[in-house]
Design a protein around this motif. Structure first.
Motif, PDB file in Angstrom:
ATOM      1  N   SER A 160       0.847  -1.190   0.000  1.00  0.00           N
ATOM      2  CA  SER A 160       0.000   0.000   0.000  1.00  0.00           C
ATOM      3  C   SER A 160       0.886   1.245   0.000  1.00  0.00           C
ATOM      4  O   SER A 160       2.072   1.153   0.305  1.00  0.00           O
ATOM      5  CB  SER A 160      -0.921  -0.008   1.227  1.00  0.00           C
ATOM      6  N   PRO A 161       0.321   2.402  -0.331  1.00  0.00           N
ATOM      7  CA  PRO A 161       1.132   3.628  -0.394  1.00  0.00           C
ATOM      8  C   PRO A 161       1.410   4.222   0.984  1.00  0.00           C
ATOM      9  O   PRO A 161       0.973   5.318   1.318  1.00  0.00           O
ATOM     10  CB  PRO A 161       0.284   4.558  -1.266  1.00  0.00           C
ATOM     11  N   LYS A 184       5.884  -4.714   3.438  1.00  0.00           N
ATOM     12  CA  LYS A 184       6.942  -4.737   2.424  1.00  0.00           C
ATOM     13  C   LYS A 184       6.813  -6.021   1.618  1.00  0.00           C
ATOM     14  O   LYS A 184       6.769  -7.117   2.179  1.00  0.00           O
ATOM     15  CB  LYS A 184       8.321  -4.676   3.073  1.00  0.00           C
ATOM     16  N   LEU A 185       6.748  -5.871   0.296  1.00  0.00           N
ATOM     17  CA  LEU A 185       6.613  -7.029  -0.576  1.00  0.00           C
ATOM     18  C   LEU A 185       7.968  -7.589  -1.001  1.00  0.00           C
ATOM     19  O   LEU A 185       8.180  -8.779  -0.995  1.00  0.00           O
ATOM     20  CB  LEU A 185       5.779  -6.671  -1.805  1.00  0.00           C
ATOM     21  N   LYS A 198       0.056  11.263  -4.204  1.00  0.00           N
ATOM     22  CA  LYS A 198       0.912  12.098  -3.363  1.00  0.00           C
ATOM     23  C   LYS A 198       2.371  11.741  -3.601  1.00  0.00           C
ATOM     24  O   LYS A 198       2.858  11.896  -4.705  1.00  0.00           O
ATOM     25  CB  LYS A 198       0.508  11.998  -1.903  1.00  0.00           C
ATOM     26  N   GLU A 199       3.086  11.244  -2.591  1.00  0.00           N
ATOM     27  CA  GLU A 199       4.520  10.937  -2.729  1.00  0.00           C
ATOM     28  C   GLU A 199       4.781   9.497  -3.133  1.00  0.00           C
ATOM     29  O   GLU A 199       5.903   9.018  -3.000  1.00  0.00           O
ATOM     30  CB  GLU A 199       5.254  11.224  -1.403  1.00  0.00           C
ATOM     31  N   ILE A 232       2.428  -5.922  -8.965  1.00  0.00           N
ATOM     32  CA  ILE A 232       2.078  -4.521  -8.747  1.00  0.00           C
ATOM     33  C   ILE A 232       2.353  -4.164  -7.296  1.00  0.00           C
ATOM     34  O   ILE A 232       2.024  -4.930  -6.386  1.00  0.00           O
ATOM     35  CB  ILE A 232       0.607  -4.256  -9.121  1.00  0.00           C
ATOM     36  N   ALA A 233       2.991  -3.022  -7.085  1.00  0.00           N
ATOM     37  CA  ALA A 233       3.348  -2.585  -5.742  1.00  0.00           C
ATOM     38  C   ALA A 233       3.426  -1.066  -5.713  1.00  0.00           C
ATOM     39  O   ALA A 233       3.272  -0.400  -6.740  1.00  0.00           O
ATOM     40  CB  ALA A 233       4.695  -3.190  -5.349  1.00  0.00           C
ATOM     41  N   TRP A 234       3.691  -0.530  -4.532  1.00  0.00           N
ATOM     42  CA  TRP A 234       3.860   0.903  -4.323  1.00  0.00           C
ATOM     43  C   TRP A 234       5.302   1.187  -3.932  1.00  0.00           C
ATOM     44  O   TRP A 234       5.913   0.414  -3.200  1.00  0.00           O
ATOM     45  CB  TRP A 234       2.927   1.402  -3.229  1.00  0.00           C
ATOM     46  N   ILE A 235       5.833   2.296  -4.433  1.00  0.00           N
ATOM     47  CA  ILE A 235       7.192   2.706  -4.144  1.00  0.00           C
ATOM     48  C   ILE A 235       7.188   4.213  -3.902  1.00  0.00           C
ATOM     49  O   ILE A 235       6.415   4.931  -4.552  1.00  0.00           O
ATOM     50  CB  ILE A 235       8.140   2.328  -5.313  1.00  0.00           C
ATOM     51  N   PRO A 236       8.031   4.697  -2.975  1.00  0.00           N
ATOM     52  CA  PRO A 236       8.109   6.155  -2.825  1.00  0.00           C
ATOM     53  C   PRO A 236       8.536   6.785  -4.153  1.00  0.00           C
ATOM     54  O   PRO A 236       9.508   6.353  -4.777  1.00  0.00           O
ATOM     55  CB  PRO A 236       9.184   6.342  -1.749  1.00  0.00           C
ATOM     56  N   ALA A 237       7.809   7.776  -4.620  1.00  0.00           N
ATOM     57  CA  ALA A 237       8.102   8.405  -5.914  1.00  0.00           C
ATOM     58  C   ALA A 237       9.508   8.991  -5.948  1.00  0.00           C
ATOM     59  O   ALA A 237      10.156   8.997  -6.997  1.00  0.00           O
ATOM     60  CB  ALA A 237       7.058   9.479  -6.220  1.00  0.00           C
TER      61      ALA A 237
END
Length: 146
Positions: free
Chosen positions: A36-37, A43-44, A60-61, A72-77
């Protein structure tokens, strides 16, 4: 009525451009990808520097990304770079002196290795650069991230 039809047609032609693929690479080694963001999310897995990802969206970030396996995952931009790196998905990718199977091989990159995109693909080939500075042409069918 003609204006409405023209507007609908214009939107139909522009809409596919809005969904163009956006590939990025990871800036540094040891970056976690999350479910999730949120930094408190599960942590995947952890990825290395230069690892290419496809950006599916941002919040957002955070960036929602897909990797070469389809995960599919979320990473800090902030952990993403606009520098384009390509992942070798074949058992090995031969990088040739020119865009031809008969050209001498400059170097070989094993599966899961990365090369930097130098020029856009043409006629089934793409010009790439190894981290040591060596350049050449690889088959696009051996790579992911284009």
């Amino acid at each position: 009525m003609k204006r409405l039809a023209a507007a609908v047609l214009a939107l139909a032609l522009i809409a596919p451009l809005a969904h163009a693929l956006e590939f990025r690479s990871v800036k540094e080694t040891g970056v976690a990808l999350y479910e999730s963001p949120s930094i408190t999310g599960k942590k995947l897995f952890v990825v290395s520097r230069y690892y290419p990802v496809e950006v599916l969206g941002t919040q957002k970030e955070w960036a929602r990304v897909r990797d070469a396996t389809g995960g599919i995952a979320w990473i800090p931009a902030a952990a993403l770079s606009t520098q384009r790196w390509l992942l070798v998905t074949a058992e090995r990718a031969s990088v040739h002196a020119s865009a031809s199977d008969t050209a001498p091989a400059n170097f070989i990159v094993p599966k899961d290795g990365v090369v930097e995109l130098v020029e856009p693909p043409r006629a089934g080939w793409v010009k790439v650069r190894h981290r040591d500075g060596s350049e050449g042409y690889a088959k696009i069918s051996d790579l992911w991230g284009l």
